[in-house]
Design a protein around this motif. Structure first.
Motif, PDB file in Angstrom:
ATOM      1  N   SER A  77       2.804  19.006  -2.218  1.00  0.00           N
ATOM      2  CA  SER A  77       1.630  18.251  -2.694  1.00  0.00           C
ATOM      3  C   SER A  77       0.430  18.454  -1.770  1.00  0.00           C
ATOM      4  CB  SER A  77       1.959  16.774  -2.896  1.00  0.00           C
ATOM      5  OG  SER A  77       2.541  16.237  -1.766  1.00  0.00           O
ATOM      6  N   ASN A 103      -7.118   9.601   0.356  1.00  0.00           N
ATOM      7  CA  ASN A 103      -6.255   9.322   1.525  1.00  0.00           C
ATOM      8  C   ASN A 103      -7.061   9.316   2.819  1.00  0.00           C
ATOM      9  OD1 ASN A 103      -4.672  10.507  -0.673  1.00  0.00           O
ATOM     10  ND2 ASN A 103      -2.936  10.297   0.717  1.00  0.00           N
ATOM     11  N   SER A 105       0.800  -1.233   0.000  1.00  0.00           N
ATOM     12  CA  SER A 105       0.000   0.000   0.000  1.00  0.00           C
ATOM     13  C   SER A 105       0.830   1.279   0.000  1.00  0.00           C
ATOM     14  CB  SER A 105      -0.930   0.008   1.218  1.00  0.00           C
ATOM     15  OG  SER A 105      -0.163   0.224   2.396  1.00  0.00           O
ATOM     16  N   ARG A 149       9.730  11.385  -5.010  1.00  0.00           N
ATOM     17  CA  ARG A 149       9.344  10.247  -5.863  1.00  0.00           C
ATOM     18  C   ARG A 149       9.703  10.519  -7.319  1.00  0.00           C
ATOM     19  NH1 ARG A 149       3.701   9.071  -2.550  1.00  0.00           N
ATOM     20  NH2 ARG A 149       4.850   8.488  -0.666  1.00  0.00           N
ATOM     21  N   GLU A 168       5.434  12.486  -9.298  1.00  0.00           N
ATOM     22  CA  GLU A 168       4.622  12.923  -8.151  1.00  0.00           C
ATOM     23  C   GLU A 168       3.142  13.060  -8.550  1.00  0.00           C
ATOM     24  OE1 GLU A 168       3.658  12.950  -5.137  1.00  0.00           O
ATOM     25  OE2 GLU A 168       5.268  14.163  -4.242  1.00  0.00           O
ATOM     26  N   LYS A 201       4.001  10.224   9.928  1.00  0.00           N
ATOM     27  CA  LYS A 201       5.415  10.589  10.084  1.00  0.00           C
ATOM     28  C   LYS A 201       5.503  11.951  10.774  1.00  0.00           C
ATOM     29  CE  LYS A 201       9.611  11.275   7.295  1.00  0.00           C
ATOM     30  NZ  LYS A 201      10.214  11.186   5.955  1.00  0.00           N
ATOM     31  N   THR A 229      -8.419   3.177  -5.313  1.00  0.00           N
ATOM     32  CA  THR A 229      -7.722   4.328  -4.742  1.00  0.00           C
ATOM     33  C   THR A 229      -7.735   5.561  -5.636  1.00  0.00           C
ATOM     34  OG1 THR A 229      -5.465   5.116  -4.267  1.00  0.00           O
ATOM     35  CG2 THR A 229      -5.622   3.194  -5.651  1.00  0.00           C
ATOM     36  N   TYR A 254       2.432   1.457  -8.016  1.00  0.00           N
ATOM     37  CA  TYR A 254       1.256   1.244  -7.158  1.00  0.00           C
ATOM     38  C   TYR A 254      -0.015   1.579  -7.935  1.00  0.00           C
ATOM     39  CZ  TYR A 254      -2.192   2.048  -3.443  1.00  0.00           C
ATOM     40  OH  TYR A 254      -3.336   2.012  -2.673  1.00  0.00           O
TER      41      TYR A 254
HETATM   42  O1  F7E Z   1       2.277  10.686   0.633  1.00  0.00           O
HETATM   43  C1  F7E Z   1       4.466  13.585   0.037  1.00  0.00           C
HETATM   44  C2  F7E Z   1       4.425  12.468  -0.990  1.00  0.00           C
HETATM   45  O2  F7E Z   1       2.929   8.415   1.398  1.00  0.00           O
HETATM   46  C3  F7E Z   1       1.457  11.823   0.519  1.00  0.00           C
HETATM   47  C4  F7E Z   1      -1.601   5.488   0.436  1.00  0.00           C
HETATM   48  O3  F7E Z   1      -2.486   5.147   1.465  1.00  0.00           O
HETATM   49  O4  F7E Z   1      -2.915   7.370  -0.233  1.00  0.00           O
HETATM   50  C5  F7E Z   1      -1.631   6.992   0.217  1.00  0.00           C
HETATM   51  O5  F7E Z   1      -0.643   7.327  -0.747  1.00  0.00           O
HETATM   52  C6  F7E Z   1       2.239  12.951  -0.143  1.00  0.00           C
HETATM   53  C7  F7E Z   1       2.975  12.557  -1.422  1.00  0.00           C
HETATM   54  O6  F7E Z   1       0.505   8.913   0.781  1.00  0.00           O
HETATM   55  C8  F7E Z   1       7.106  12.814   2.387  1.00  0.00           C
HETATM   56  O7  F7E Z   1       5.383  12.732  -2.025  1.00  0.00           O
HETATM   57  C9  F7E Z   1       6.498  14.507   1.202  1.00  0.00           C
HETATM   58  O8  F7E Z   1       2.826  13.591  -2.376  1.00  0.00           O
HETATM   59  O9  F7E Z   1       1.405   9.812   2.854  1.00  0.00           O
HETATM   60  P1  F7E Z   1       1.830   9.405   1.500  1.00  0.00           P
HETATM   61  P2  F7E Z   1       0.122   8.724  -0.764  1.00  0.00           P
HETATM   62  O10 F7E Z   1       1.316   8.553  -1.622  1.00  0.00           O
HETATM   63  O11 F7E Z   1      -0.821   9.827  -1.106  1.00  0.00           O
HETATM   64  C10 F7E Z   1      -3.345   6.767  -1.451  1.00  0.00           C
HETATM   65  C11 F7E Z   1      -4.739   7.269  -1.774  1.00  0.00           C
HETATM   66  C12 F7E Z   1      -3.210   5.290  -1.456  1.00  0.00           C
HETATM   67  O12 F7E Z   1      -3.989   4.573  -2.087  1.00  0.00           O
HETATM   68  C13 F7E Z   1      -1.992   4.733  -0.840  1.00  0.00           C
HETATM   69  O13 F7E Z   1      -2.174   3.348  -0.491  1.00  0.00           O
HETATM   70  O14 F7E Z   1       3.248  13.387   0.758  1.00  0.00           O
HETATM   71  N1  F7E Z   1       5.599  13.509   0.963  1.00  0.00           N
HETATM   72  N2  F7E Z   1       7.426  14.100   2.077  1.00  0.00           N
HETATM   73  C14 F7E Z   1       5.958  12.448   1.685  1.00  0.00           C
HETATM   74  N3  F7E Z   1       5.388  11.242   1.789  1.00  0.00           N
HETATM   75  C15 F7E Z   1       5.975  10.340   2.615  1.00  0.00           C
HETATM   76  N4  F7E Z   1       5.416   9.117   2.747  1.00  0.00           N
HETATM   77  N5  F7E Z   1       7.110  10.650   3.324  1.00  0.00           N
HETATM   78  C16 F7E Z   1       7.721  11.870   3.246  1.00  0.00           C
HETATM   79  O15 F7E Z   1       8.740  12.135   3.885  1.00  0.00           O
END
Ligand code: F7E
Ligand code: NAP
Length: 334
Positions: free
Chosen positions: A226, A182, A88, A289, A292, A196, A129, A153
């Motif tokens: 984002s 989300n 996920s 990433r 993005e 985090k 999603t 993903y």
């Molecule tokens: O990132 C930015 C990152 O990893 C959100 C999953 O549940 O929702 C989730 O996916 C945003 C992105 O969630 C960091 O680049 C910046 O733009 O919390 P995330 P996600 O990628 O939106 C969807 C709907 C799903 O289906 C998925 O299973 O935050 N970001 N800095 C970061 N993200 C992370 N993880 N860590 C950072 O340091």
């Protein structure tokens, strides 16, 4: 009346833990499927409180292993099957693209095939999603917005989405996609940006090292520009249950309809503790990433209108709930 039975795959995950609680409150017999873990006891922290419930059963199985899914469906003859199992984490999907594809696409086909062959009148829920929209083609996104996934993903989940539609149209299976934006909670994995941030804010407040760098009070992040539509996992699992109570299967967007940036999240989480995030957050390329998803904003009109669903948490309540929960958890360790 016969006791209803539901299978939930990915049982030790965030969403599955809330869904199991919701179903147990409704007197379901709940069968959770977990793959083997070498750290079983610590891995099961989200469902430890459910283990003594006689209506809650855990079976060993993996959605990439069709034999295990067929066996569990044949044994329990479920009324409902919620496929929540997935790799996920979007960020990790570039590191493990093939694994992500096999679990998030192939695993869905295994679940659908098990139902088709063994218990075709089972109602099926697929955890689709908002990542399907990726490089968004319109805003807000609805059930008819064209898809444009931006990660392994996303493209794997796209195949899972269409497998669900196809089994509905080919075999008449009651198969539904929940296109969930989300959703977070105190049970969110620590690698996702919301948790985090709330975990780090609570650690800094209590003087506990955040653990990312040698500087104890540093929080390295990736792209903080984002924007997302963040809701609460419990509200969204209530929506998943509502979808399977319908006579006719359908696909629904589940979202709050409110957009926030990561900067808003930082303001809210650190501000709640009287801290200024600008003193702690640094940029680290490692968390960027290769491609993005800049903005995701859902339009929940359809599910609100047809199923009467309403979220109970707004952004403020969600973030405060997460920060307070991290504070409580960490206080014992200060
Ligand atoms: O990132 C930015 C990152 O990893 C959100 C999953 O549940 O929702 C989730 O996916 C945003 C992105 O969630 C960091 O680049 C910046 O733009 O919390 P995330 P996600 O990628 O939106 C969807 C709907 C799903 O289906 C998925 O299973 O935050 N970001 N800095 C970061 N993200 C992370 N993880 N860590 C950072 O340091
Ligand atoms: P999560 O906490 O990561 O839970 C996913 C669970 O799936 C984990 O417990 C994992 O087991 C399990 N799993 C992974 N591969 C498996 C396999 N091959 N066989 C059996 N189980 C497997 O994720 P979540 O946030 O609860 O999300 C639930 C579902 O909704 C996922 O399908 C996710 O892609 C989807 N979704 C989530 C969001 C969101 O914002 N949370 C939004 C849209 C869609 P381990 O514990 O052993 O790793």
């Amino acid at each position: 009346m016969k006791q209803p039975c539901a299978i939930i795959s990915g049982a030790r995950g965030q969403d599955a833990s809330y869904l199991a609680e919701i179903l147990l409150e409704k007197n379901y017999r709940v069968v959770g499927i977990n793959r083997r873990s070498s750290a079983r006891d610590s891995a099961n922290w989200r469902i430890a409180h459910l283990m003594s419930n006689p209506n809650y059963i855990v079976e060993l199985g993996d959605i990439t292993d069709s034999g295990s899914i067929n066996r569990i469906v044949a044994t329990y003859q479920p009324d409902e099957f919620y496929n929540l199992a997935a790799q996920s984490f979007v960020g990790a999907s570039w590191n493990e693209p093939y694994h992500t594809l096999i679990v998030n696409a192939g695993g869905v086909v295994n679940c659908l095939e098990a139902l088709r062959q063994v218990k075709p009148d089972t109602k099926f829920y697929q955890a689709s999603t908002s990542e399907l929209y990726g490089k968004v083609q319109e805003t807000p996104q609805t059930e008819t917005t064209p898809f444009y996934p931006r990660s392994p993903y996303g493209f794997a989940k796209l195949a899972g989405y269409w497998a669900t539609v196809n089994y509905r149209e080919s075999y008449g299976i009651h198969a539904t996609n929940g296109i969930l934006f989300n959703h977070e909670s105190p049970r969110r994995g620590l690698e996702f940006v919301t948790r985090k941030i709330t975990d780090a804010a609570a650690k800094i407040k209590l003087g506990i090292p955040t653990g990312y760098t040698k500087r104890a009070d540093e929080l390295p992040l990736g792209n903080i520009e984002s924007k997302r539509d963040w809701g609460h996992s419990r509200d969204f699992m209530q929506a998943a249950w509502l979808m399977l109570q319908e006579e006719v299967p359908n696909d629904y967007v589940v979202a709050t309809g409110k957009l926030h940036s990561i900067r808003d999240l930082l303001d809210k989480a650190f501000g709640h503790l009287g801290l200024d995030w600008r003193n702690h957050v640094t940029k680290d390329e490692k968390f960027w990433r290769p491609a993005e998803v800049d903005l995701l904003l859902g339009d929940p009109t359809k599910i609100k209108k047809l199923l009467g669903w309403e979220p109970s948490y707004n952004f403020h309540a969600l973030v405060v709930d997460m920060v307070d929960s991290d504070l409580r958890r960490l206080r014992g360790k200060a």
